[in-house]
Design a protein around this motif. Structure first.
Motif, short mmCIF file in Angstrom:
data_model
loop_
_atom_site.label_atom_id
_atom_site.label_comp_id
_atom_site.label_asym_id
_atom_site.label_seq_id
_atom_site.Cartn_x
_atom_site.Cartn_y
_atom_site.Cartn_z
N ASP A 115 19.97 -27.64 85.43
CA ASP A 115 20.23 -29.00 85.93
C ASP A 115 21.61 -29.52 85.51
O ASP A 115 22.09 -30.52 86.06
CB ASP A 115 19.16 -29.96 85.41
N ASP A 116 22.24 -28.85 84.55
CA ASP A 116 23.59 -29.26 84.13
C ASP A 116 24.66 -28.86 85.15
O ASP A 116 25.79 -29.33 85.08
CB ASP A 116 23.95 -28.62 82.79
N GLN A 172 33.86 -25.97 81.77
CA GLN A 172 34.03 -27.41 81.53
C GLN A 172 33.32 -28.26 82.57
O GLN A 172 32.69 -29.27 82.23
CB GLN A 172 35.53 -27.76 81.51
N TYR A 173 33.38 -27.84 83.85
CA TYR A 173 32.87 -28.69 84.93
C TYR A 173 31.54 -28.21 85.51
O TYR A 173 30.91 -28.94 86.27
CB TYR A 173 33.93 -28.82 86.02
N HIS A 176 20.49 -17.91 86.66
CA HIS A 176 21.83 -18.05 86.08
C HIS A 176 22.71 -18.93 86.96
O HIS A 176 22.49 -19.04 88.17
CB HIS A 176 22.47 -16.67 85.90
N ARG A 177 23.72 -19.53 86.36
CA ARG A 177 24.69 -20.36 87.07
C ARG A 177 26.09 -20.08 86.52
O ARG A 177 26.22 -19.74 85.33
CB ARG A 177 24.35 -21.86 86.90
N PRO A 178 27.09 -20.20 87.36
CA PRO A 178 27.02 -20.57 88.78
C PRO A 178 26.53 -19.41 89.65
O PRO A 178 26.62 -18.25 89.25
CB PRO A 178 28.47 -20.92 89.11
N GLN A 179 26.01 -19.75 90.83
CA GLN A 179 25.67 -18.74 91.83
C GLN A 179 26.95 -18.39 92.58
O GLN A 179 27.68 -19.29 93.00
CB GLN A 179 24.63 -19.30 92.79
N MET A 180 27.22 -17.11 92.76
CA MET A 180 28.52 -16.74 93.32
C MET A 180 28.38 -15.73 94.46
O MET A 180 27.46 -14.91 94.47
CB MET A 180 29.43 -16.17 92.23
#
Length: 343
Positions: free
Chosen positions: A4-5, A92-93, A157-161
């Motif tokens: 959710d972050d 960071q973002y 996992h994140r980010p999804q790429m």
């Protein structure tokens, strides 16, 4: 990891000599759709030297925000320096989706970032969508030799790429009055820290024009029967001033070199006119040409999948139909003073 972050859709804005690669603009168009569905901002991230003026151009093509790292050490693409820049921004973002062009640099960068972030990466994607309820990127690509479409998810996992091939998506029309936010960052990296150095960049001036840039393409498949019959494809192309392409089977048979292959493992093309002659329409081929403006298919099988994407279809024997087309085009050329216009 708290999923959710992570919020937002990002596009890697690839540039060479301060000129944005077309695939990045295409991805902004597709990213805009995904961001709107997820109700999050669309951002481009831009690395290089003297590239900040490009940020407004990125905004005009659909971005709400542009993250810029503009430093001399980023003048030329190197995996190490660019990866550090992307890692700084991503940590960071925290974007939930990052899209890259499937160019040599884009694929190199995406794989390096995926490794360091310990996340997944879908390569050579041809369709993108999102499962809004679960906030999952649905990255689809042909699999098993082009016989099926596989949709790949990155659930934990994140980010999804994903990397996406040029010419598969469509860019938005630019809106020069569009407003957006530009965020500047810096990486703490000096030249002495770099393990690789760019000594010289040599442009290959002998390289032939890519099939992907052709306005008219005559493409033949194994339905032409043999190499002798395939000469009809060359003759039609020569008559109308078109480029010649072929399916994977044609290239594997040795009728054409690999650089003239259209499809998932060849070139992705978007010409004004695309002739598909003796081509059944396997998924692997369709994804490489489906965005052509006009598709004219010739096949003796009325149930061939190629007719599902064709603008115009002719059911019949290509060995009978193509010579008649050649004769008709030659007659038109004679009446028009030797030229055929595709305006």
């Amino acid at each position: 990891m708290n999923l959710d972050d992570y919020r937002g859709v990002w596009v890697f804005i690839e540039q060479n000599d301060c000129k944005i690669e077309g695939v990045s603009l295409e991805l902004l168009g597709e990213g805009r759709k995904l961001a709107d569905k997820l109700q999050v901002p669309l951002a481009g991230f831009l690395l290089g030297h003297k590239v900040k003026p490009l940020a407004s151009h990125v905004i005009s093509y659909g971005a709400d925000e542009v993250y810029v790292i503009d430093q001399p050490i980023l003048k030329d693409y190197r995996t190490e320096s660019y990866m550090q820049g992307v890692m700084l921004l991503a940590r960071q973002y925290k974007p939930e989706i990052i899209l890259y062009g499937a160019t040599p640099n884009g694929k190199d960068l995406a794989s390096a970032v995926a490794t360091d972030l310990s996340t997944g990466l879908t390569a050579d994607t041809t369709m993108l969508d999102v499962d809004v309820s679960n906030r999952l990127l649905e990255a689809s690509r042909p699999a098993f030799g082009g016989n099926i479409m596989a949709t790949i998810l990155c659930k934990k996992h994140r980010p999804q790429m994903a990397t996406v091939r040029p010419k598969v998506m469509k860019a938005l029309d630019p809106d020069t009055g569009r407003l957006g936010r530009i965020i500047e960052e810096k990486i703490d990296l000096i030249e002495e820290d770099m393990r690789t150095k760019v000594l010289q960049i040599v442009n290959d001036v002998t390289k032939k024009a890519s099939l992907a840039e052709a306005h008219v393409i005559v493409c033949g498949g194994k339905g032409m029967g043999d190499l002798q019959n395939f000469q009809l494809v060359h003759e039609l192309a020569e008559t109308i001033g078109a480029s010649v392409g072929g399916t994977r089977d044609v290239v594997e048979a040795g009728w054409l070199p690999h650089e003239q292959q259209v499809g998932q493992t060849g070139e992705t093309v978007t010409p004004k006119i695309y002739f598909a002659i003796g081509i059944s329409g396997a998924i692997q081929h369709i994804v490489g040409m489906k965005n052509s403006e006009f598709i004219i298919a010739i096949n003796k099988d009325p149930n061939a999948p190629i007719f599902d994407v064709a603008t115009y279809g002719i059911v019949g024997d290509a060995m009978e139909i193509v010579p008649k087309l050649i004769d008709q085009f030659k007659q038109v050329k004679t009446e028009k003073g030797g030229e055929i216009s595709y305006a």
